[in-house]
Design an enzyme around this catalytic site. Structure first.
Site, PDB file in Angstrom:
ATOM      1  N   SER A  55      49.641  62.312  24.646  1.00 23.55           N
ATOM      2  CA  SER A  55      49.984  61.671  25.915  1.00 23.55           C
ATOM      3  C   SER A  55      49.372  60.271  25.997  1.00 23.55           C
ATOM      4  O   SER A  55      49.635  59.437  25.151  1.00 23.55           O
ATOM      5  CB  SER A  55      49.553  62.552  27.086  1.00 23.55           C
ATOM      6  OG  SER A  55      50.160  62.113  28.279  1.00 23.55           O
TER       7      SER A  55
ATOM      8  N   ASP B  58      60.107  67.086  27.522  1.00 25.95           N
ATOM      9  CA  ASP B  58      58.878  66.527  28.082  1.00 25.95           C
ATOM     10  C   ASP B  58      59.244  65.483  29.132  1.00 25.95           C
ATOM     11  O   ASP B  58      59.973  64.533  28.835  1.00 25.95           O
ATOM     12  CB  ASP B  58      58.069  65.874  26.958  1.00 25.95           C
ATOM     13  CG  ASP B  58      56.720  65.322  27.410  1.00 25.95           C
ATOM     14  OD1 ASP B  58      56.441  65.344  28.631  1.00 25.95           O
ATOM     15  OD2 ASP B  58      55.954  64.882  26.544  1.00 25.95           O
TER      16      ASP B  58
END
Length: 495
Positions: free
Chosen positions: A171, A433
């Site tokens: 991330s 995602d």
């Protein structure tokens, strides 16, 4: 970005006040991890300068943990970037996750490294000026560590570039992993960016749009119906106050303060995980509570008629939010107009750290789609102006530093953004995602520049692992094996 940034835009947590919601906020990285590690790893400290580019005379101690169970002389160092949280939250990845997997396959030394201002740095309370909390300083921390660290109990010189270092992050830390390869190609031998949010953006409308398209159709339809209906009721002066009372917030001044609560049930999508011990069922539970689309309408006590979708959404909000005390107004409980609520700076205000990075460089502000023809699961009232106003409220101009009017996203995107690429830089994305909207575009998958898309995966699904890898789902076993193969291929070329 604890990338929901929430790499990175805000997902309000349903509780009594906006400040309480901020204290519960996570970033793009902050998907929960398993606490099942069975090993205690030694913790060490590395002395870093507070400023790598100007000598301030101040230093700080950077924590790191080491897994040497697989190390053999000649092996690489596998380092995981801790990102925007305490490094102790990453210990499962050192024990049974991606660090241990790669170290085991390569006779490597596993390390997880804490990011400045997070974890132990914060509790020292030595540096109250956050102007050193930026991409450039944090990247220089990692480079300085890699080129100077001496590992206890190991006589060999494992510093870079003498020893190959493989840098991993997920991330926000995934973006940092990609940036490290671009900024320090002679120090970082190889990088893996998992769900790496390398494209900073003022508007992060795609986050909810990916959820809309990936979620069960009935669930998306119900949220879209409810949000549109409430927006319409708020836009009508005759029903504005009635719908606020219906949601348990009578007299609330700001329309966006009401509708910002609707994003909370959607934030559970990011907390989905293939591992039942880590997975959150909150999104699926809220989908079930929203029911199925039908033509039924309900007459409310407030004198408005609503669909079953709006009725069910109000039930979720009223069930999960704390009730406002009778001695307080709705604005006092749920409003965002009082700037002093956001200016507490004691050490319990950990939300301020990632929010500072959001307000200075990363952005990712919640907003509806720019094209009104795109169905939206986010209210039209929750726009960039509303989502970004906390930057002015929480960080008023100071003597030494001022937060810019809007985040300087070019500070991030100049390193490559969507098109970031480098030899021995791997991009790992999840098919569904919500942060994929901010990750590098799909490209050709090659051994030197791998691009892997994990089927049905959400946020950095490759980062955690089980002690018995044969018990992982086939797609997780597959991505782990692919990562082992291309890392071993890279290391074969090390000179």
């Amino acid at each position: 970005m604890n990338l929901k940034l929430n790499l990175v835009s805000l997902v309000p947590i349903l509780c009594a006040s906006r400040l309480d919601r901020l204290n519960g906020i996570s970033s793009p990285t902050a998907t929960p991890v398993s606490k099942r590690q069975t090993t205690s790893f030694p913790v060490f400290n590395f002395t870093q300068p507070l400023d790598h580019f100007t000598d301030t005379g101040f230093t700080w101690s950077q924590r790191y943990f080491v897994n040497s169970r697989h190390y053999k002389p000649g092996g690489p160092v596998i380092v995981l970037d801790g990102g925007e949280t305490s490094v102790t939250d990453r210990l499962p990845f050192l024990d049974t996750g991606i660090v241990d997997i790669l170290a085991n396959a390569t006779n490597g030394l596993g390390v997880i490294l804490e990011h400045r201002y997070y974890g132990a740095f914060l509790v020292t309370d030595r540096y109250r000026i956050c102007s050193w909390l930026n991409n450039e300083q944090a990247a220089a921390d990692s480079a300085n560590f890699m080129t100077n660290v001496k590992f206890a109990g190991i006589t060999a010189d494992l510093t870079a570039p003498r020893t190959p270092w493989i840098y991993y992050g997920g991330s926000y830390a995934g973006a940092r992993s990609a940036h490290m390869k671009v900024l320090y190609p002679d120090i970082v031998f190889g990088s893996i960016a998992s769900s790496g949010v390398t494209e900073a953006a003022i508007s992060n409308w795609g986050y909810y749009d990916i959820i809309r398209r990936a979620a069960p159709a009935n669930c998306s339809a119900q949220f879209i119906t409810a949000v549109k209906e409430v927006d319409d009721l708020l836009s009508n002066p005759e029903t504005n106050s009635k719908v606020k009372s219906f949601f348990g917030m009578p007299g609330l001044t700001s329309d966006a303060d009401l509708t910002s609560f609707f994003a909370g049930p959607l934030g559970g999508w990011q907390s989905k995980n293939w591992d039942p011990a880590v997975n959150s069922n909150s999104f699926s539970n809220n989908c079930a509570a929203m029911g199925s689309p039908n033509n039924a309408t309900i007459d409310t006590f407030q004198g408005i008629v609503v669909s079953n979708a709006t009725w069910n959404l109000a039930t979720i909000v009223n069930r999960t939010s704390s009730r406002c005390p009778k001695t307080s107004t709705s604005d006092e409980c749920f409003g965002t107009s009082n700037a002093t609520d956001f200016q507490q700076t004691d050490l319990s205000q950990t939300w301020r750290l990632w929010q500072f990075q959001v307000c200075t460089q990363w952005a990712y502000f919640d907003s509806p789609p720019p094209d009104p023809s795109i169905p939206s699961m986010l209210s039209k009232f929750v726009d960039v102006d509303y989502s970004s106003k906390i930057c002015k409220q929480a960080y008023p101009p100071g003597e030494f530093f001022q937060v810019p009017p809007m985040p300087n996203v070019e500070d991030v995107n100049k390193l490559g953004g969507f098109n970031i690429a480098h030899d021995r830089l791997a991009i790992i994305d999840g098919e569904v995602d919500p942060w994929r909207f901010d990750c590098p575009h799909i490209r050709e998958d090659t051994p030197l520049r791998p691009f892997k898309l994990i089927p049905n995966a959400v946020h950095h699904y490759d980062e955690n692992g089980l002690a018995d890898h044969s018990q992982e789902p086939p797609e997780i076993q597959a991505i782990h094996q692919q990562e082992v193969e291309f890392v071993k291929g890279w290391l074969a070329d090390f000179k």
